[in-house]
Design an enzyme around this catalytic site. Structure first.
Site, PDB file in Angstrom:
ATOM      1  N   GLY B  77      -5.243  -1.183  -0.033  1.00  0.00           N
ATOM      2  CA  GLY B  77      -4.014  -0.819  -1.277  1.00  0.00           C
ATOM      3  C   GLY B  77      -2.359  -1.024  -1.531  1.00  0.00           C
ATOM      4  O   GLY B  77      -2.242  -1.775  -0.511  1.00  0.00           O
ATOM      5  N   ARG B 141     -11.070  -5.050  -0.482  1.00  0.00           N
ATOM      6  CA  ARG B 141     -11.230  -4.035   0.578  1.00  0.00           C
ATOM      7  C   ARG B 141     -12.181  -4.755   1.738  1.00  0.00           C
ATOM      8  O   ARG B 141     -12.629  -3.544   2.543  1.00  0.00           O
ATOM      9  CB  ARG B 141     -11.497  -2.807   0.109  1.00  0.00           C
ATOM     10  CG  ARG B 141     -10.231  -2.322  -0.712  1.00  0.00           C
ATOM     11  CD  ARG B 141     -10.096  -0.548  -1.255  1.00  0.00           C
ATOM     12  NE  ARG B 141      -9.428   0.066  -2.130  1.00  0.00           N
ATOM     13  CZ  ARG B 141      -8.299   0.515  -1.323  1.00  0.00           C
ATOM     14  NH1 ARG B 141      -7.971   0.478  -0.322  1.00  0.00           N
ATOM     15  NH2 ARG B 141      -7.291   1.155  -2.343  1.00  0.00           N
ATOM     16  N   ASP B 171      -3.965   1.666   8.737  1.00  0.00           N
ATOM     17  CA  ASP B 171      -4.623   1.757  10.321  1.00  0.00           C
ATOM     18  C   ASP B 171      -6.338   0.847  10.381  1.00  0.00           C
ATOM     19  O   ASP B 171      -5.932   0.029  11.609  1.00  0.00           O
ATOM     20  CB  ASP B 171      -4.527   3.100  10.030  1.00  0.00           C
ATOM     21  CG  ASP B 171      -5.331   3.750   9.266  1.00  0.00           C
ATOM     22  OD1 ASP B 171      -5.303   3.879   8.306  1.00  0.00           O
ATOM     23  OD2 ASP B 171      -5.586   5.140   9.886  1.00  0.00           O
ATOM     24  N   ASP B 172      -6.687   1.080   9.812  1.00  0.00           N
ATOM     25  CA  ASP B 172      -8.094  -0.065   9.871  1.00  0.00           C
ATOM     26  C   ASP B 172      -8.147  -1.649   9.550  1.00  0.00           C
ATOM     27  O   ASP B 172      -8.962  -1.779  10.484  1.00  0.00           O
ATOM     28  CB  ASP B 172      -9.128   0.885   8.405  1.00  0.00           C
ATOM     29  CG  ASP B 172     -10.228   1.962   8.456  1.00  0.00           C
ATOM     30  OD1 ASP B 172      -9.602   3.075   9.855  1.00  0.00           O
ATOM     31  OD2 ASP B 172     -10.322   2.573   7.357  1.00  0.00           O
ATOM     32  N   LYS B 198       1.696  -1.379   6.710  1.00  0.00           N
ATOM     33  CA  LYS B 198       1.672  -1.189   5.753  1.00  0.00           C
ATOM     34  C   LYS B 198       0.236  -0.301   4.714  1.00  0.00           C
ATOM     35  O   LYS B 198      -0.522  -0.223   5.668  1.00  0.00           O
ATOM     36  CB  LYS B 198       0.875  -2.945   4.933  1.00  0.00           C
ATOM     37  CG  LYS B 198       0.549  -2.854   3.430  1.00  0.00           C
ATOM     38  CD  LYS B 198      -0.581  -2.963   2.841  1.00  0.00           C
ATOM     39  CE  LYS B 198      -1.761  -1.741   2.925  1.00  0.00           C
ATOM     40  NZ  LYS B 198      -3.489  -1.881   2.465  1.00  0.00           N
ATOM     41  N   THR B 199       1.502   0.804   4.535  1.00  0.00           N
ATOM     42  CA  THR B 199       0.373   1.985   3.540  1.00  0.00           C
ATOM     43  C   THR B 199       1.442   2.769   3.148  1.00  0.00           C
ATOM     44  O   THR B 199       2.649   3.106   3.500  1.00  0.00           O
ATOM     45  CB  THR B 199       0.061   2.417   4.623  1.00  0.00           C
ATOM     46  OG1 THR B 199      -0.685   4.105   3.454  1.00  0.00           O
ATOM     47  CG2 THR B 199       0.319   3.067   5.582  1.00  0.00           C
ATOM     48  N   ASP B 201       1.208   5.803   2.101  1.00  0.00           N
ATOM     49  CA  ASP B 201       0.984   6.744   2.482  1.00  0.00           C
ATOM     50  C   ASP B 201       1.417   7.541   3.748  1.00  0.00           C
ATOM     51  O   ASP B 201       1.729   8.599   3.901  1.00  0.00           O
ATOM     52  CB  ASP B 201      -0.729   6.732   2.997  1.00  0.00           C
ATOM     53  CG  ASP B 201      -1.790   6.779   2.049  1.00  0.00           C
ATOM     54  OD1 ASP B 201      -1.074   6.600   0.949  1.00  0.00           O
ATOM     55  OD2 ASP B 201      -2.547   6.589   2.364  1.00  0.00           O
ATOM     56  N   MET B 246      -0.204  10.982  -4.387  1.00  0.00           N
ATOM     57  CA  MET B 246      -1.174  10.107  -4.156  1.00  0.00           C
ATOM     58  C   MET B 246      -0.981   9.870  -2.934  1.00  0.00           C
ATOM     59  O   MET B 246       0.036  10.475  -2.230  1.00  0.00           O
ATOM     60  CB  MET B 246      -1.035   8.614  -4.714  1.00  0.00           C
ATOM     61  CG  MET B 246      -1.768   7.654  -4.244  1.00  0.00           C
ATOM     62  SD  MET B 246      -2.062   5.612  -4.269  1.00  0.00           S
ATOM     63  CE  MET B 246      -3.200   5.429  -6.034  1.00  0.00           C
ATOM     64  N   ARG B 248      -3.744   9.490   0.385  1.00  0.00           N
ATOM     65  CA  ARG B 248      -5.942   9.409   0.516  1.00  0.00           C
ATOM     66  C   ARG B 248      -5.654  10.531   1.652  1.00  0.00           C
ATOM     67  O   ARG B 248      -6.222  11.235   1.263  1.00  0.00           O
ATOM     68  CB  ARG B 248      -6.339   8.574   1.504  1.00  0.00           C
ATOM     69  CG  ARG B 248      -7.126   7.726   1.163  1.00  0.00           C
ATOM     70  CD  ARG B 248      -7.547   6.406   2.166  1.00  0.00           C
ATOM     71  NE  ARG B 248      -6.812   6.422   2.893  1.00  0.00           N
ATOM     72  CZ  ARG B 248      -6.970   5.117   3.675  1.00  0.00           C
ATOM     73  NH1 ARG B 248      -8.359   4.721   3.610  1.00  0.00           N
ATOM     74  NH2 ARG B 248      -5.901   5.086   4.434  1.00  0.00           N
ATOM     75  N   GLU B 421       2.025   4.804  -9.836  1.00  0.00           N
ATOM     76  CA  GLU B 421       3.251   4.203 -10.307  1.00  0.00           C
ATOM     77  C   GLU B 421       4.580   3.551  -9.833  1.00  0.00           C
ATOM     78  O   GLU B 421       5.262   3.405  -9.812  1.00  0.00           O
ATOM     79  CB  GLU B 421       3.457   5.613 -11.370  1.00  0.00           C
ATOM     80  CG  GLU B 421       2.929   6.299 -12.129  1.00  0.00           C
ATOM     81  CD  GLU B 421       1.512   6.929 -12.389  1.00  0.00           C
ATOM     82  OE1 GLU B 421       1.203   6.928 -11.087  1.00  0.00           O
ATOM     83  OE2 GLU B 421       1.562   7.827 -14.034  1.00  0.00           O
TER      84      GLU B 421
END
Lengths: 547, 547
Positions: B77, B141, B171-172, B198-199, B201, B246, B248, B421
């Site tokens: 993402g 992905r 992480d994945d 990167k994320t 989240d 948002m 996950r 957004e």
């Protein structure tokens, strides 16, 4: 009270004023004015406030030190900059005479009628300078239109020795401001009423009002979000984003956001109405573009949809009208049927044309039109999730085209509705200055004995120094329109003009935007930094003023 | 290509680097490292990349003029700042040796396998410096986890004479980067692999990684919107706004936004799980606050809900588990039943506890849990509109309380979901600098012969000058976890720690925020202006680093 770092710094911003309002002020009056239409009717309804001249402020040698208390009211939906109108008003009346007082009526016009108010002081105002929201005194939707309200208001006005009321609102609120002004003038109460043009919808504008305040900030906030979504869309390359934008009926917000962000599709209600398009026409227009882009390998895009769309689709308008009549006449026996029988009942009773329209609607929407009604028995159009309705219908159309071999591609949709995100954003530099100047102008209109005027600021695409401040008689902007079956004097609402520069700019570019990917990412509103970033006006204003 | 005024000005921003990366760079190595858990298993799986030392960069007297081509991949993402990692990487390898080349593989890891790439040049990079989005080279992905993918990638790596691959991901993706590094090392291919955290989240953090990039910008963007909604809420005083955010699974985003905006309620999934709360517990918690505020005359409020909530409610988790098993076993006969019969079938077959949970759910949600399933037969939890589910259940609860005389008030809800957004917003100054430093560090790790490392930058609450750049062996952050029934080596995901400083700060203040109205309005991200506004980090980072 904890406040953010931005609020702390922004509290110190001193809004800029037009040259004419920077020192002592005098009034220059123009020739008598006329209403935009129905002159005889309007003149008859407003004998004391009709025909007054346009007013422009000019620098003066000596100040008018008017002693006057003022009351201010926020009316209707929030718009960025309301607190700055209040600040401008406060500073200007204090500049006139430090003993002058400003009272804020609470939670809208109802505060005047019910005598709920606070005194606005430098102390309590400080935390609200250059902030968004209407939370300082609140707003409300009570309509000021009845004599007993006017008389009830008068009691508190007299008690507080108030000389004038400033009503900050949209077209309806300003129409009512004028009715109030006329009433107090007719009764010789000596109370003045001044309006201020507020609405993010952008539909309160005309030859005298270049833009309503809040439109600038709200559309920039929505455009920030749309730009971010476009960038996501263009990065992930797998979704069509359907974005509904607030704006009760006119499509100014959607159009402005389209000009700022260059999405693949933007629907303009006024055009759909003018072309008598059906929902199916709209769906095919979108599906065509989706199919074109899919053929190019681009299974993604962004569609902007104005909130008021549904009511502008003539066929849906006619259907809603017949449904309203039908269910008003047959309400009770209909209500007792089960869901399937209700649908059958409706289909049996509708005229052929409206039946056909009804049958094209997804079941959920058809049901919403035929069941959920407001207390007056009308369909609650605002509850319909237009963005989902349209994307579902596009999906169905594409499935059909896929079976017919006319379309190959993937269609996955995401939905958004932007409204509350922008109505209370902190005002952009433009709105901060514009609102402050409007408040300041309102104070000067009062000091110069005016009533039934709206504060205006013109030449707003130039530097603030060159802005021209003044006032316009509200009757000048009125005409007669049918409301709830009766002819009423109202300020003419500005819809998107299909021969206006903003729409033309959009319509000449949209095919390119649809086929190619021309997204522009405006980013968040900036308060400091390069002037090209911080001080730009809306594209709408820029294009309109180029005329 | 038309670009916005902000993009034009922002293109000229030169991200700041830590002192150690400003000139020539040398490496300081620490002691050998261990994985956070399951050391024997991880060591066995990663014999060539296990136990390596932590690396920190220091200023050097003379430059390493390594000649090396590099490939870069964006995985998963979008997150603000991806283009700045690429810029930092590009500038650093060119600084090492102007003949070095950077290749970008297109649309994620699939680009490496399928040999889709571009060369990144100063010319095509210029338009992407300091911009949001992953649109320069796209993301995807595809999971890099199989030998044939590694071998396929090797072909193009050799063809382009690439020395190292930089994988920018969560992480994945970083776990897979390490598997790839190990594979190439085991085969003695001489190809290095470096990861970047990167994320949005925020769940990729640990003792070595202070924060994942994008979290700063995304949470500031969401907080801008939440603040605007709070101001609207506080002005209109008539709605409860339910905002889903948002993220996950972990609730870092919701928590950070709560710390920035001080809403009345913020749900934290990790706490709900730890306390084994039911959906009804949550609904009663919210309804209690609604009732308290209503009694004070405040029929409004703001509730933040993390996207992953549903899966963290233990009772719902158990229900979903049983439904998955039940419908897998009885899929076909169940599918042929009509809606009502399906519901009856489920209720007959569920265990008593899960039946009770199922019965408390609104019909639409119950149906979603029992019908719409992904290709693997699992419930698509992300499709559940949690914000609507919860507000509907709160409304039902309040109706009941009203009948019982326990509640008097009005409850009207508005719903929002913020995700797209913020993922592609232009990076804040923090993310612009942080990402640029990560890219620069990745280049230096490569130049210094490292593989199986992630680029890291620490001490990020100090000025950029004092930031410490380096690398961490990916194996150091790994443990063994069950995935799809098998034990796998994975980077441990960071959930919100209930004894961590950010949650504690929230939990000690939330009762006050619930009862009073303590909204804070952060406003839009600013790139210029006072440092207190432009350069603040997240509250999460600030609180964590205070420890």
């Amino acid at each position: 009270m904890e406040i953010s770092a931005l609020q702390k710094e922004r509290a110190n911003y001193q809004p800029k004023l037009p040259k004419a309002l920077q020192g002592a002020v005098k009034v220059k009056e123009g020739a008598p004015t006329q209403s935009v239409d129905n002159q005889e009717d309007i003149k008859k309804l407003f004998p004391n406030t009709y025909g007054m001249p346009l007013v422009e402020f000019e620098p003066a040698d000596s100040a008018n030190n008017a002693k006057m208390n003022v009351g201010v009211i926020l009316s209707g939906g929030q718009a960025p900059g309301g607190h700055n109108v209040i600040s401008g008003l406060f500073d200007e009346i204090k500049k006139l005479n430090p003993e002058n007082k400003l009272y804020g009526f609470l939670m809208g016009p109802g505060g005047l009628v019910d005598h709920n108010y606070i005194e606005i002081t430098e102390e309590n105002l400080q935390a609200y300078r250059n902030t968004g929201g209407f939370d300082m005194i609140g707003s409300g939707r009570t309509k000021l239109e009845k004599e007993d309200q006017f008389e009830k208001g008068l009691e508190i006005i007299k008690k507080l020795n108030i000389k004038a009321i400033v009503i900050i609102g949209g077209d309806d609120s300003n129409t009512n401001a004028c009715i109030l002004a006329e009433y107090y003038a007719a009764k010789n109460y000596g109370i003045q009423v001044i309006g201020c043009p507020k609405t993010i919808d952008g539909d309160l504008k005309n030859d005298q009002i270049e833009t309503s305040f809040g439109f600038d900030t709200a559309t920039k906030t929505y455009s920030e979000l749309i730009g971010n979504i476009e960038r996501d869309c263009n990065s992930a390359r797998k979704y069509w984003h359907f974005v509904k934008l607030m704006g009760r009926s006119a499509s100014h917000i959607a159009l402005e956001c389209a000009l700022q962000t260059q999405p693949n599709i933007c629907l303009i209600s006024e055009e759909i109405q003018a072309k008598d398009q059906t929902l199916n026409d709209i769906v095919e227009y979108i599906a065509d573009i989706v199919a074109y882009r899919a053929a190019e390998g681009n299974n993604f895009g962004v569609v902007l949809i104005p909130e008021g769309l549904i009511e502008f689709i003539p066929a849906i308008g006619r259907l809603i009208q017949e449904l309203n009549d039908l269910l008003a006449a047959h309400g009770t026996d209909y209500m007792n049927l089960d869901k399937d029988a209700q649908r059958k009942y409706i289909l049996e009773h509708l005229s052929t044309e409206n039946k056909a329209t009804f049958e094209t609607l997804p079941e959920g929407v058809a049901r919403q039109l035929s069941l959920d009604r407001d207390p007056h028995g009308n369909v609650q159009v605002s509850l319909i999730e237009t963005e989902k309705l349209i994307s579902e219908m596009v999906a169905t159309k594409l499935d059909q085209w896929k079976k017919e071999g006319k379309y190959k591609g993937k269609f996955a949709a995401q939905h958004h509705f932007f409204g509350y995100e922008g109505r209370c954003a902190a005002p952009s530099n433009f709105d901060a200055d514009y609102c402050y100047a409007l408040g300041s102008s309102a104070a000067q209109l009062i000091a110069n004995g005016k009533t039934g005027y709206m504060a205006i600021v013109k030449n707003t695409t130039a530097g603030t120094d060159q802005w021209k401040a003044g006032g316009v008689p509200i009757t000048m902007m009125m005409n007669m329109e049918r409301r709830n079956g009766e002819m009423k004097p109202v300020i003419r609402k500005a819809l998107v003009e299909l021969d206006g520069a903003p729409f033309k700019s959009f319509s000449t570019q949209r095919e390119k935007w649809a086929k190619e990917t021309c997204y522009v990412y405006p980013g968040p509103i900036q308060y400091w930094g390069p002037s090209s970033v911080c001080d730009q006006t809306t594209k709408t204003l820029e294009l309109e003023q180029q005329k």
